[in-house]
Design a protein around this motif. Structure first.
Motif, short mmCIF file in Angstrom:
data_model
loop_
_atom_site.label_atom_id
_atom_site.label_comp_id
_atom_site.label_asym_id
_atom_site.label_seq_id
_atom_site.Cartn_x
_atom_site.Cartn_y
_atom_site.Cartn_z
N ASP A 99 0.87 -1.18 0.00
CA ASP A 99 0.00 0.00 0.00
C ASP A 99 0.90 1.23 0.00
O ASP A 99 1.48 1.57 1.03
N ARG A 103 -1.20 3.23 4.46
CA ARG A 103 -2.31 3.02 5.38
C ARG A 103 -2.12 1.64 6.00
O ARG A 103 -1.31 0.85 5.53
N SER A 105 -4.52 -1.16 6.32
CA SER A 105 -5.89 -1.46 5.91
C SER A 105 -6.12 -2.95 5.75
O SER A 105 -5.20 -3.70 5.43
N THR A 107 -8.43 -3.89 3.60
CA THR A 107 -9.18 -3.90 2.34
C THR A 107 -8.28 -4.24 1.17
O THR A 107 -7.31 -3.52 0.90
N GLU A 110 -6.99 -1.69 -1.62
CA GLU A 110 -6.04 -0.62 -1.28
C GLU A 110 -4.60 -1.09 -1.42
O GLU A 110 -3.68 -0.33 -1.14
N TYR A 111 -4.40 -2.31 -1.86
CA TYR A 111 -3.06 -2.84 -2.04
C TYR A 111 -2.80 -3.10 -3.53
O TYR A 111 -3.71 -3.37 -4.30
#
Length: 124
Positions: A99, A103, A105, A107, A110-111
């Motif tokens: 990421d 962040r 995260s 989710t 988001e990577y």
């Protein structure tokens, strides 16, 4: 070209341990968070753990909290996932992703810059 390589998987009995590694190369990113995800046959990819660039913030899925530990060594462009007290339901291909916004995260979207994964198989 960004390369992300996971390693350290294998076959282990329930209750055993493994240490996974995620090494990155071929880029000039200044900082990034790293997340570990896993995907079992017939299931969606699910979040396991994440760590920020400084290593000061970590985040774990409830299913692995207290059993898995994420850490990193930026001098080696490496992130590690220590797996302990393994269960058959931990069997999956484990992937790491980067990421670039640093962040922490859970989710998947988001990577980016995923590796090919490393297989973890836990026998009962």
């Amino acid at each position: 070209q960004v390369q992300v390589v996971e390693s350290g998987g294998g076959l282990v009995q329930a209750g055993g341990s493994l240490r996974l590694s995620c090494v990155t190369s071929g880029h000039t990113f200044s900082s990034w968070a790293t997340g570990w995800f896993r995907q079992a046959p017939g299931k969606d990819r699910e979040f396991v753990a994440a760590i920020n660039w400084m290593g000061s913030h970590t985040f774990y899925a409830d299913s692995v909290k207290g059993r898995f530990t994420i850490s990193r060594d930026n001098t080696k462009n490496s992130v590690y996932l220590q797996l302990k007290s393994l269960k058959p339901e931990d069997t999956a291909v484990y992937y790491c992703g980067l990421d670039l916004l640093d962040r922490v995260s859970g989710t998947t979207r988001e990577y980016e810059h995923w590796g090919q994964g490393t297989q973890v198989t836990v026998s009962s």
